[in-house]
Scaffold this motif. Structure first.
Motif, short mmCIF file in Angstrom:
data_model
loop_
_atom_site.label_atom_id
_atom_site.label_comp_id
_atom_site.label_asym_id
_atom_site.label_seq_id
_atom_site.Cartn_x
_atom_site.Cartn_y
_atom_site.Cartn_z
N LYS A 1 -50.06 -11.79 23.83
CA LYS A 1 -49.73 -12.17 22.45
C LYS A 1 -48.24 -11.96 22.13
O LYS A 1 -47.64 -12.77 21.43
N TYR A 2 -47.66 -10.86 22.60
CA TYR A 2 -46.28 -10.52 22.24
C TYR A 2 -45.29 -10.73 23.39
O TYR A 2 -44.08 -10.64 23.19
N PHE B 1 -55.56 -9.12 15.80
CA PHE B 1 -54.40 -8.62 16.54
C PHE B 1 -53.14 -8.57 15.68
O PHE B 1 -52.51 -7.52 15.54
N ARG C 1 -54.62 -2.65 31.47
CA ARG C 1 -53.16 -2.57 31.29
C ARG C 1 -52.45 -3.22 32.46
O ARG C 1 -53.03 -3.45 33.51
N GLU D 1 -53.58 -7.62 26.81
CA GLU D 1 -53.72 -8.42 25.60
C GLU D 1 -52.41 -8.44 24.81
O GLU D 1 -52.04 -9.45 24.21
N TYR D 2 -51.71 -7.31 24.83
CA TYR D 2 -50.40 -7.21 24.14
C TYR D 2 -49.43 -8.20 24.79
O TYR D 2 -48.70 -8.93 24.12
N ARG E 1 -45.67 -3.58 17.12
CA ARG E 1 -44.74 -3.78 18.24
C ARG E 1 -44.33 -2.41 18.74
O ARG E 1 -43.95 -1.54 17.93
N ILE F 1 -48.51 -1.62 29.83
CA ILE F 1 -48.90 -1.93 28.45
C ILE F 1 -50.14 -2.83 28.49
O ILE F 1 -50.47 -3.39 29.53
N TRP F 2 -50.82 -2.94 27.37
CA TRP F 2 -52.07 -3.71 27.34
C TRP F 2 -51.85 -5.16 27.79
O TRP F 2 -50.89 -5.80 27.36
N MET G 1 -51.84 -4.87 15.29
CA MET G 1 -51.15 -4.34 16.49
C MET G 1 -49.65 -4.19 16.24
O MET G 1 -48.94 -5.17 16.01
N PRO H 1 -56.01 -3.14 22.01
CA PRO H 1 -56.41 -4.48 21.56
C PRO H 1 -57.35 -5.20 22.53
O PRO H 1 -57.54 -6.41 22.42
#
Ligand code: SF4
Length: 310
Positions: free
Chosen positions: A296-297, A192, A271, A292-293, A198, A289-290, A196, A183
């Motif tokens: 957002k998450y 996203f 990452r 960007e992830y 989970r 992990i990203w 994307m 992402p």
């Protein structure tokens, strides 16, 4: 053991598909590299000791010089000449014949579904799945031995991964990579939430696919890329990055960037291992992990591994 010197040449970003998750969707305006520049770069890479070349795009097969580039790679002495493709052009028997005759060692097909509706909805080209399947048949008929695949994992296909795995095996593809969507730029950055998955939801399906591979002796190497290792404790032999760190020294050369040490630099680029990873037994092997992830998450799904790594 000496690492394989790998040269990944990104010749341009033009493509005849329009995949929803394309990392390069914002780069289509950048001019493709001219033939002479690519030949120069290949020769330079050979002189610097690169022996394994992978052509990626964009889509290599829409370049009129694709046969010349493959042939020249062989002439220059690359001992493994590989190309990633969406496979559509290979549905034309004459095209497939010329490509195989030019000396390609391995073709990596991008396969994002096990049936037309799913694959075509992700490539946004009606008929792209049927063309790809025909392309696969053509190159197999021509006797190409090494046929591989990659599958980008998004919300729309993760629950179908076991079926996609069966489809790959039924089509004789025994070297496959499953890629957790990136992402950082492009389609998944722009969209996203719709795209994307989970990791906690996708991982059971990815593991099921990898378990299927473990049980099936015909499968050479199925692996997964861009995932946090806490979800893959029993699958460390199936992690692309661990394999690459151990076996490859890779350079990426694109129209707009160059990275001469992919294995060492990529973990710091996009990452992250957030604070809850501290003390994790897999910390040194894991690339996290990203970023960007996480933005957002959040990091709540990551689970620091406290005991034995396997
Ligand atoms: S370092 Fe972090 S992301 Fe990696 S396995 Fe451990 S907890 Fe998961």
């Amino acid at each position: 053991m000496n690492k394989i010197e790998k040269f990944v040449i990104i010749c341009g970003y033009r493509c005849n598909n329009n995949c929803v998750f394309c990392i390069n969707s914002g780069k289509r305006h950048i001019n493709d590299k001219p033939t002479a520049q690519i030949l120069r770069e290949m020769l330079d890479a050979r002189k610097r000791g690169k022996v394994y070349i992978e052509f990626i795009g964009g889509e290599m097969t829409i370049r009129p010089d694709v046969f010349v580039l493959i042939k020249q790679a062989k002439n220059m002495g690359f001992n493994s000449v590989n190309m990633a493709t969406n496979g559509r052009m290979l549905s034309y028997p004459d095209f497939a014949k010329r490509l195989v005759a030019s000396g390609i060692d391995e073709i990596i097909f991008s396969i994002h579904g096990h049936e037309p509706l799913l694959h075509d909805s992700l490539t946004r080209v009606t008929g792209s799945f049927n063309e790809l399947v025909q392309g696969l048949k053509n190159v197999k008929k021509l006797g190409l031995k090494k046929i591989a695949s990659n599958t980008t994992i998004v919300k729309q296909n993760y629950m179908h991964l076991p079926d996609i795995g069966k489809f790959l095996l039924n089509n004789g593809i025994t070297n496959s990579e499953f890629i957790f969507a990136d992402p950082t730029y492009g389609g998944v950055y722009d969209d996203f939430l719709p795209l994307m998955p989970r990791i906690s939801e996708a991982a059971p399906f990815i593991r099921k696919c990898l378990s299927f591979a473990k049980k099936n002796k015909a499968i050479r190497h199925w692996h997964v890329r861009y995932v946090p290792l806490c979800y893959f404790r029993g699958y460390l032999n199936n992690i692309s990055e661990i394999d690459e760190v151990n076996n490859f020294h890779t350079e990426h050369l694109a129209p707009d960037f160059r990275n001469q040490d992919v294995e060492n630099s990529r973990k710091n680029i996009s990452r992250e291992k957030p604070s809850k990873c501290r003390g994790c037994k897999l910390f040194s092997l894991c690339e996290g992990i990203w970023k960007e992830y996480l933005l957002k998450y959040g990091s709540s799904e990551l689970k620091s591994v406290k005991s034995g790594a396997h």
